[in-house]
Design a protein around this motif. Sequence first.
Motif, PDB file in Angstrom:
ATOM      1  N   LEU A  56       0.819  -1.212   0.000  1.00 35.93           N
ATOM      2  CA  LEU A  56       0.000   0.000   0.000  1.00 35.93           C
ATOM      3  C   LEU A  56       0.854   1.264   0.000  1.00 35.93           C
ATOM      4  N   SER A  57       1.999   1.226   0.674  1.00 39.53           N
ATOM      5  CA  SER A  57       2.827   2.430   0.775  1.00 39.53           C
ATOM      6  C   SER A  57       3.736   2.614  -0.441  1.00 39.53           C
ATOM      7  N   ARG A  99       3.343   1.070  -3.595  1.00 41.70           N
ATOM      8  CA  ARG A  99       2.802   0.895  -4.949  1.00 41.70           C
ATOM      9  C   ARG A  99       1.383   1.417  -5.071  1.00 41.70           C
ATOM     10  N   SER A 100       1.089   2.450  -4.310  1.00 40.45           N
ATOM     11  CA  SER A 100      -0.270   3.011  -4.340  1.00 40.45           C
ATOM     12  C   SER A 100      -0.640   3.569  -5.711  1.00 40.45           C
ATOM     13  N   VAL A 131      -3.543  -1.735  -7.841  1.00 38.37           N
ATOM     14  CA  VAL A 131      -3.555  -1.456  -6.404  1.00 38.37           C
ATOM     15  C   VAL A 131      -4.506  -0.306  -6.105  1.00 38.37           C
ATOM     16  N   ALA A 132      -4.447   0.739  -6.908  1.00 37.05           N
ATOM     17  CA  ALA A 132      -5.311   1.904  -6.706  1.00 37.05           C
ATOM     18  C   ALA A 132      -6.783   1.530  -6.828  1.00 37.05           C
ATOM     19  N   VAL A 174      -7.773  -0.355  -3.697  1.00 43.07           N
ATOM     20  CA  VAL A 174      -7.875   0.575  -2.566  1.00 43.07           C
ATOM     21  C   VAL A 174      -9.200   1.337  -2.628  1.00 43.07           C
ATOM     22  N   ASP A 217      -7.166   6.124   5.107  1.00 36.53           N
ATOM     23  CA  ASP A 217      -5.743   6.160   4.758  1.00 36.53           C
ATOM     24  C   ASP A 217      -5.179   4.743   4.703  1.00 36.53           C
ATOM     25  N   ALA A 218      -3.884   4.644   4.393  1.00 38.83           N
ATOM     26  CA  ALA A 218      -3.256   3.338   4.209  1.00 38.83           C
ATOM     27  C   ALA A 218      -3.348   2.490   5.476  1.00 38.83           C
TER      28      ALA A 218
END
Length: 241
Positions: free
Chosen positions: A40-41, A43-44, A49-50, A53, A66-67
């Motif tokens: 998450l930190s 490869r956001s 991944v996005a 999320v 948030d992450a």
Amino acid sequence: MTLRFEVDAVVLDIEGTTSATGFVVDVLYPYSRSRFGALLSERSGDPEVARAVAQVRELLGDPDADAAGIEKALGAWLDEDRKATPLKTLQGIIWSEGFARGDLVSHFYEDVVPALRAWHAAGVRLHVYSSGSVAAQRAWFRSSPEGDLLPLVSGLYDTENAGPKQEPESYRRIAEATGTAADRLLFLSDRPGELDAAREAGWHAVGIRRPGEPYYEQGVGDHAQAGTFDEISVISSRSTT
């Protein structure tokens, strides 16, 4: 007693059917849990991944999560064994990389691979339908103890491209995607709700009951059942056997 089917394709569940649920829970789940934070930190910005999320935030009802909040939610869903699509997507990314690095090797029950090879050789198409993401399925079959099994598989389906596994419409989508008539499809799973949905969609369905698996004691309702793939004979109309 051997169960005999003349079908054109077999669709396989993974956990509890081809492979031990315990391996997934005891090996793969901790592996992904330990790597969610870094994914998450670092490869956001990756599109996949996005997208996952954004789906987590939607499920949480918190567009500003948030992450740390997302990682907490993923961990909670793991604890619940919740079949949330974004969880499976992110797990799939992590597992695919773990398999590619050689950190992970998948598990198959010993009766499974010989049966898959025999059915494939007989002209039966093989597909996978699992709550695990397509990326995870691809890595799983590519990284078996017996080498790359992916050439045996014609199609991969998950809750994103097919839909929830206990809804008949998901099985209708797979039938349409594979171009196979419902009554020419056989679904193998350990979960009675999934077997019910497949049958309602017009498929053949067999419950796989393996000692030690979560649904073993519950059984598979009024579905035909087998303890191993050895108890199932599958012949394709295209086969000369």
